[in-house]
Design a protein around this motif. Structure first.
Motif, short mmCIF file in Angstrom:
data_model
loop_
_atom_site.label_atom_id
_atom_site.label_comp_id
_atom_site.label_asym_id
_atom_site.label_seq_id
_atom_site.Cartn_x
_atom_site.Cartn_y
_atom_site.Cartn_z
N PHE A 1 0.80 -1.18 0.20
CA PHE A 1 -0.06 0.09 0.11
C PHE A 1 0.70 1.18 0.02
N PRO A 2 0.74 2.16 -0.88
CA PRO A 2 -0.30 2.21 -1.79
C PRO A 2 -0.20 1.65 -2.92
N ARG A 3 -1.32 1.37 -3.92
CA ARG A 3 -1.19 0.55 -5.22
C ARG A 3 -1.91 1.12 -6.25
N PRO B 1 -2.74 5.71 -7.82
CA PRO B 1 -2.31 7.12 -7.36
C PRO B 1 -3.46 7.84 -6.39
N ALA B 2 -4.62 7.26 -6.37
CA ALA B 2 -5.72 7.74 -5.43
C ALA B 2 -5.36 7.05 -4.18
N GLN B 3 -4.49 6.02 -3.97
CA GLN B 3 -4.45 5.32 -2.57
C GLN B 3 -3.30 6.36 -2.11
N ALA B 4 -2.35 6.63 -3.01
CA ALA B 4 -1.08 7.62 -2.56
C ALA B 4 -1.30 8.97 -2.09
N ASP B 5 -2.49 9.64 -2.80
CA ASP B 5 -3.04 10.71 -2.42
C ASP B 5 -3.59 10.59 -0.92
N ILE C 1 0.70 -9.49 -12.22
CA ILE C 1 1.64 -8.64 -12.76
C ILE C 1 1.19 -7.60 -13.83
N GLN C 2 0.39 -8.03 -14.47
CA GLN C 2 -0.38 -7.12 -15.38
C GLN C 2 -1.04 -5.82 -14.74
N VAL C 3 -1.83 -6.12 -13.66
CA VAL C 3 -2.60 -5.19 -12.88
C VAL C 3 -1.13 -4.31 -12.22
N PRO D 1 2.64 3.35 -12.27
CA PRO D 1 2.61 4.65 -12.32
C PRO D 1 3.18 5.34 -11.01
N LEU D 2 3.10 4.76 -9.87
CA LEU D 2 3.42 5.41 -8.48
C LEU D 2 5.09 5.60 -8.49
N ILE D 3 5.96 4.87 -9.64
CA ILE D 3 7.31 5.12 -9.47
C ILE D 3 7.47 6.55 -9.90
N ALA D 4 6.68 6.85 -10.96
CA ALA D 4 6.89 8.27 -11.54
C ALA D 4 6.28 9.18 -10.38
N TYR D 5 5.30 9.08 -9.59
CA TYR D 5 4.64 9.76 -8.72
C TYR D 5 5.81 9.99 -7.57
N TYR D 6 6.26 9.10 -7.14
CA TYR D 6 7.27 9.28 -5.89
C TYR D 6 8.55 9.76 -6.43
#
Ligand code: AP5
Ligand code: MG
Length: 217
Positions: free
Chosen positions: A88-90, A92-96, A174-176, A183-188
């Motif tokens: 967690f998060p998994r 962008p909404a979870q990261a926010d 893995i696909q999910v 996208p969280l890689i770029a986010y962080y």
């Protein structure tokens, strides 16, 4: 101020394995969203029943219930000093949402190590994984075999293979990850928090890199 760390990485890369070691070395609480769902499934709760329908297909449990579960877990006393978040998060909404939750607790995410490995490695690690029924201790039939087959070295409970480690479900998980979590890689990275860690090495080598990122000796 509490220390919050997010451990990112695809299914089977070794997040749970590393989180258990790092939690012990740093004293941080290890919070695994997957383990929390599995405890709810075992306990037969409404949340468990709902989560199971998604987990069995390799899909993500909806953000709303996942976020509520993590908020409640992080508000428990053992997370006062911070936490090591695994799984967690998994999205962008979870990261926010996590940023808002931690702000309420007077903290923020400090480091986001992301462990990487090839698809072949992930599949090999998941297909050989054995998990402890009582407390989720993790073994591998080749890389970290238990002393006695099917018995947990730590607490003596039975070892089992997770239902979602079936080949078909692994492919979907893995696909999910690629579609919804990567996208969280770029986010962080944009927030200056990301540290990429090569997971294609021994457990000990990966731990050493993680401790260096966390600046913990
Ligand atoms: P979750 O339980 O989090 O599963 P996952 O992310 O797919 O990751 P895994 O637990 O499978 O792998 P891991 O990285 O922890 O690897 P491990 O250390 O075990 O989530 C399960 C499901 O719950 C999701 O699919 C979803 O449905 C739901 N869910 C969870 N969180 C959610 C969220 N935030 N939002 C929505 N839904 C959510 O290691 C794997 C194997 O490799 C082991 O056998 C281990 O011994 C071995 N190994 C580890 N490191 C090494 C190494 N360096 N060398 C050799 N072998 C190694
Ligand atoms: Mg795990």
């Amino acid at each position: 101020m509490p220390t919050y760390i997010v451990l990112l990485g695809p299914p089977g890369v070794g997040k749970g394995t590393q989180a258990k070691i790092i939690a012990e070395k740093t004293g941080l609480s290890h919070i695994s969203s997957g383990d929390l769902f599995r405890e709810n499934i075992k306990g037969g709760t409404e949340l468990g029943k709902l989560a199971q329908t998604y987990i069995n297909k390799g899909e993500l449990v909806p953000d709303e219930v996942t976020i509520a579960m993590i908020r409640s877990r992080l508000s428990r006393p053992d997370c006062k000093g911070g936490a090591l978040l695994d799984g967690f998060p998994r999205t962008p909404a979870q990261a926010d949402a996590l940023a808002r939750i931690l702000a309420d607790f007077g903290g923020k995410v400090e480091h986001v190590p992301c462990i990487t490995a090839s698809m072949t490695t992930l599949v090999e690690r998941l297909s050989g994984r054995w998990t402890c029924r009582a407390q989720g201790h993790i073994f591998h039939q080749v890389y970290s075999p238990p002393k006695k087959p099917s018995v947990c070295d730590v607490d003596g409970s039975e070892l089992y293979q997770r239902d979602d480690d079936k080949a078909e479900t692994v492919k979907r998980r893995i696909q999910v990850y690629v579609e919804q979590t990567a996208p969280l890689i770029a986010y962080y990275r944009q927030r200056g928090l990301l540290a990429e860690i090569d997971g294609e090495r021994t457990v000990e080598e990966v731990t050493a890199d993680l401790l260096a990122v966390l600046k913990h000796k």
